[in-house]
Design an enzyme around this catalytic site. Structure first.
Site, short mmCIF file in Angstrom:
data_model
loop_
_atom_site.label_atom_id
_atom_site.label_comp_id
_atom_site.label_asym_id
_atom_site.label_seq_id
_atom_site.Cartn_x
_atom_site.Cartn_y
_atom_site.Cartn_z
N GLY A 135 0.82 -1.21 0.00
CA GLY A 135 0.00 0.00 0.00
C GLY A 135 0.85 1.26 0.00
O GLY A 135 0.54 2.24 -0.68
N THR A 136 1.92 1.23 0.75
CA THR A 136 2.82 2.38 0.81
C THR A 136 3.38 2.71 -0.57
O THR A 136 3.41 3.88 -0.97
CB THR A 136 3.98 2.09 1.78
N GLN A 140 -7.28 0.89 4.01
CA GLN A 140 -8.20 0.37 5.03
C GLN A 140 -9.58 0.09 4.41
O GLN A 140 -10.19 -0.94 4.68
CB GLN A 140 -8.39 1.37 6.18
N ASN A 172 -7.09 5.02 9.13
CA ASN A 172 -6.56 3.88 9.87
C ASN A 172 -6.56 4.11 11.38
O ASN A 172 -6.72 3.17 12.15
CB ASN A 172 -5.14 3.54 9.39
N CYS A 208 5.03 3.98 15.17
CA CYS A 208 6.23 4.71 15.62
C CYS A 208 6.00 5.44 16.93
O CYS A 208 6.29 6.63 17.04
CB CYS A 208 6.68 5.75 14.60
N THR A 265 10.40 -7.65 -11.90
CA THR A 265 9.64 -8.88 -12.14
C THR A 265 8.50 -8.98 -11.13
O THR A 265 8.72 -8.85 -9.93
CB THR A 265 10.58 -10.10 -12.00
N HIS A 302 -2.48 -7.06 2.67
CA HIS A 302 -2.43 -7.64 4.03
C HIS A 302 -3.45 -7.04 4.97
O HIS A 302 -3.62 -7.51 6.09
CB HIS A 302 -1.01 -7.58 4.61
#
Ligand SMILES: *Cc1c(COP(=O)(O)O)cnc(C)c1O
Length: 387
Positions: free
Chosen positions: A72-73, A183, A155, A329, A241, A205
């Site tokens: 996603g990032t 999300q 999120n 964090c 790839t 994920h």
């Protein structure tokens, strides 16, 4: 001791067995490179393109509008950097319009574009629920806006934004609109046609797919500069790839999320609302963060006055509950979340944040057990002096 309970599905989810089953052949036998000419390559290419079609069908897009990424990032990075640089190159646009409640994958990318490429980041105001009002977009957008990016569902606080209305305004002004739906895609029936978005990020994920794979929807006619250069994969936008087993897993997980969306949501909303009502009733000096109804079906988030949120998470973990503070964090010196400050939460409350995110298999018994333990754990955390 009872089985510990996982209440952190907004951070990540376990991989669905049906997804693992779909992926395994692409590790074991169909391991070809989709760019190769031979039959192994053709098999891989077939898996890649059927996955692309499946993702497109679920999102109501066309196959050629789906770019597979590593997470996603990366999708957020490609959307922002790719669009901003293209808009600057082609028409000298220099403003990046985002909300103050974006995931760091968006906000930090915007800040870097400002630092290193001369863009100016403008922040749209949000209300106390963390919602961007379309009228604010209308008031701020201008001819030099390179792109607008507003998170679909938050999120940290679960709030869902009026994406269609915002996209409509951007469309009318001819400015590309991106939304981080990482999300949202796990729970909401996203339809890029109806939503009118130009760019939309997802990551597997968060919906029972594997970590390390994502996708970006790019509406036909939207110009992006490649961020990762090399081979011609993914229409030249994302060289490298392709990870076929993971892409197959993403597509299968997204398909399941959509097929099972209604029963999953209906169950989780009941549990979520019960959890929220019970916590607000039983824990003194507690507030819900985010919108009471316009929120993700699995998402409950709170702040407790005078609590060290990290300490509370530790106490919860020892009592057998895996929860989150809502933002990443936070290890080390406690800093209040920027999202919570942006929605007007006072610092003395913001440090005591708790996010409980349910999963498709969460039970009422598990929720009741948390409700039973939480009040005394919050009191215990209140007695704890930091340092
Ligand atoms: C998890 C998340 C991301 C990052 O996705 P990854 O696949 O972990 O890189 C981005 N935005 C939101 C809203 C998220 O919840």
């Amino acid at each position: 001791m009872e089985e510990p309970v996982y209440f952190d599905h907004a951070a990540t989810t376990p991989v669905d067995e049906r997804v693992i089953d779909a992926m395994l052949p692409y590790f074991r036998t169909s391991y070809g490179n989709p760019s190769s000419i031979h039959s192994w390559g053709q098999q891989a290419e077939h898996a890649l393109e059927s996955s692309r079609q499946l993702v497109a069908d679920v999102l109501k897009a066309r196959a050629e509008e789906i770019v597979f990424t590593s997470c996603g990032t990366e999708s957020d990075n490609l959307a922002l950097r790719g669009t901003a640089l293209a808009q600057k190159r082609t028409r000298g646009a220099k403003y990046i319009l985002i909300s103050p409640v974006e995931h760091p994958a968006v906000s930090q990318t915007a800040k870097q574009l400002a630092r290193e490429h001369g863009f100016v980041v403008e922040y749209l105001p949000v209300d106390n629920f963390g919602r961007v009002h379309p009228s604010e977009v209308e008031a701020t957008i201008c001819a030099e806006t390179a792109l607008v990016s507003v998170i679909y569902a938050n999120n940290e606080i679960g709030t869902i934004n009026p994406i269609t209305e915002i996209a409509e305004i951007c469309h009318r002004k001819g400015v590309p609109f991106h939304t981080d739906a990482v999300q949202a895609a796990a729970h909401l029936p996203i339809n890029v046609e109806a939503d009118k978005v130009d760019l939309l990020s997802i990551g597997a994920h968060k919906f029972y797919g594997p970590k390390g794979v994502g996708a970006l929807y790019v509406r036909r006619g939207t110009t992006l500069d490649a961020v990762q250069t090399g081979g011609k994969q993914e229409a030249g936008l994302r060289a490298g790839t392709q990870n076929i087993p993971y892409i197959v897993g993403l597509a299968r997980a997204l398909q399941l999320a959509r097929m099972e969306c209604e029963p999953r949501s209906a169950r989780m909303i009941l549990l979520r609302d019960r959890l929220i009502a019970n916590v607000l009733e039983l824990v003194p000096r507690a507030h819900l963060t985010g919108h009471p109804t316009q929120r993700l079906p699995n998402h409950a988030s709170f702040v407790f006055e005078g609590v060290d949120g990290n300490h509370l998470l530790m106490l919860l973990d020892m009592a057998g509950f895996a929860c989150s503070s809502g933002s990443a964090c936070k290890v080390g010196s406690p800093q209040p979340s920027e999202v919570l400050l942006a929605v007007g939460v006072a610092k003395s409350w913001a440090l005591g944040s708790l996010r409980v995110s349910l999963g498709k298999d969460t039970t009422l018994e598990q929720v009741e057990r948390l409700v039973e333990h939480l009040p005394k754990l919050v009191e215990q955390a209140r007695g704890h002096k930091h340092g």
